[in-house]
Design a protein around this motif. Structure first.
Motif, short mmCIF file in Angstrom:
data_model
loop_
_atom_site.label_atom_id
_atom_site.label_comp_id
_atom_site.label_asym_id
_atom_site.label_seq_id
_atom_site.Cartn_x
_atom_site.Cartn_y
_atom_site.Cartn_z
N LYS A 37 -28.87 -30.55 -117.86
CA LYS A 37 -29.68 -31.55 -118.70
C LYS A 37 -29.87 -32.99 -117.98
CE LYS A 37 -30.70 -32.84 -123.53
NZ LYS A 37 -30.17 -32.62 -124.87
N ALA A 38 -28.69 -33.18 -117.56
CA ALA A 38 -28.55 -34.96 -117.13
C ALA A 38 -29.34 -34.89 -115.58
CB ALA A 38 -27.12 -34.98 -117.06
N VAL A 39 -29.22 -34.10 -114.83
CA VAL A 39 -30.15 -34.13 -113.43
C VAL A 39 -31.51 -33.85 -113.63
CG1 VAL A 39 -30.14 -32.94 -111.06
CG2 VAL A 39 -27.81 -33.05 -112.25
N PRO A 40 -32.42 -35.17 -113.13
CA PRO A 40 -33.49 -35.06 -113.29
C PRO A 40 -34.44 -33.90 -112.93
CG PRO A 40 -32.70 -37.30 -112.78
CD PRO A 40 -31.56 -36.34 -112.48
N GLY A 41 -35.12 -33.34 -113.52
CA GLY A 41 -35.87 -32.31 -113.18
C GLY A 41 -35.19 -31.03 -113.00
N MET A 42 -34.06 -30.83 -113.41
CA MET A 42 -33.19 -29.56 -113.06
C MET A 42 -33.54 -28.95 -114.44
SD MET A 42 -31.48 -27.84 -111.14
CE MET A 42 -31.26 -29.06 -109.92
N THR A 43 -33.41 -27.52 -114.18
CA THR A 43 -33.66 -26.35 -115.17
C THR A 43 -32.58 -25.42 -114.55
OG1 THR A 43 -35.32 -24.92 -113.94
CG2 THR A 43 -36.18 -26.74 -115.47
#
Length: 335
Positions: A37-43
């Motif tokens: 959730k914290a890493v931008p753009g990560m799913t």
């Protein structure tokens, strides 16, 4: 504490290397979810996942050093780091070049976060690689939380869901559901949904919505019995019967609780504190806390109850008739 690291992650303070160790699987999974959730753009589908029992460590490092494609930052999860244990069974399958890992840890990739997962009770602190990774990684110890830590964790879980627990309601939820974190997380989700993800949780709400575990109901049954609350004992007993519990199993569980009370009483007389008692008896400190909060009967009364339960157990196993009634009469007679 793990919640402190979670707070840093939630603020966007994501470090290049994490080491997740311990056997509390829910804490391991929750930490990875928070990193995603914290890493931008990560799913979740974009996380690079490796099983180090099947893939050598150098393959993980190669992916970590590659420039990310279509994303600014990569998240890599490498599980089963058995080379951190005293006995590394993965050596038979994989030739881990740990010297490469040691060098990489000194200068990790700036465009990747690598999470090493070692879901073991204990690591080999003597190993060079263990010392190295602990020095350079943020270490998350996923160990069983203690009583106060669990109530703090419940309050944090509620906050994450937009609802509010105070200390009293958090502890009551523990009394109802026990101390298993996955079970507690499920109940927090249920309460959050009921409140539409806003507002404060109260005792009545927990009583209405949260299912008691059989173990906690047996604790209530035993507690009311030893305190001569006969009507309450019978009511809880009938609830357990309606839920499909067998008298012979309940007699055994009550006897187990009485034995525990005897042990706690003896250790308290010797001057043991809550944590010392829990360690000696190898039980969760919260169970000890619940007992120490209550006025336990004299030792001779508990011993007589244990002897009576042994007789009940023999009767349930060797005689016919109304088995439910035999234990019910024991509860009605009280101490």
């Amino acid at each position: 504490m793990v919640t402190k690291i979670w707070s840093q992650i939630e603020k966007g303070d994501v470090q290049p290397v994490y080491l997740l160790t311990g056997t509390e699987q829910h804490l391991l999974d929750e930490t990875i979810k928070k990193l995603i959730k914290a890493v931008p753009g990560m799913t979740s589908s974009e996380v690079n996942r490796f099983d180090l029992e099947e893939i050598p460590i150098q393959a993980v490092l190669e992916v970590a050093n590659e420039f990310p494609f279509l994303v600014d930052h990569k998240l890599i999860v490498a599980k089963n780091c058995s080379f951190l244990k005293a006995t590394d069974q993965s050596k038979e399958k994989q030739n881990h070049q740990l010297d490469l890992l040691e060098k990489w840890l000194e200068n990790p990739s700036p465009t990747a976060t690598v999470v090493f997962v070692a879901p073991y009770e204990k690591l080999d602190a003597r190993k060079k690689i263990t010392k190295k990774i602990k020095k350079h990684a943020v270490v998350v110890e996923a160990v069983a939380l203690q009583g106060q830590d669990i109530s703090t964790w419940i309050m944090q879980q509620g906050k994450d869901k937009g609802i509010e627990f105070d200390k009293k309601t958090a502890e009551f939820l523990m009394e109802m559901s026990g101390t298993d974190l996955l079970t507690l997380a499920t109940e927090v989700d249920k309460l959050a949904g009921y409140l539409a993800f806003k507002g404060a949780v109260d005792i009545d709400m927990i009583e209405q919505l949260v299912a008691r575990t059989p173990e906690m109901d047996v604790f209530r049954l035993t507690d009311s019995f030893v305190n001569n609350k006969r009507a309450e004992s019978i009511a809880v007993y009938h609830d357990l019967l309606r839920n499909g519990e067998e008298p012979i199993m309940l007699a055994s569980l009550i006897a187990s609780q009485v034995r525990l009370m005897i042990h706690v009483t003896n250790l308290r007389k010797k001057g043991y504190q809550q944590q010392q008692i829990a360690t000696t008896l190898r039980i969760h400190p919260y169970r000890v806390k619940l007992m120490m909060q209550r006025k336990l009967p004299p030792l001779q009364v508990l011993l007589k109850a244990l002897d009576d339960l042994a007789t009940i157990d023999l009767q349930l196993k060797t005689t016919s008739g109304n088995r439910q009634r035999k234990l019910e009469l024991f509860l009605m007679n009280g101490l």
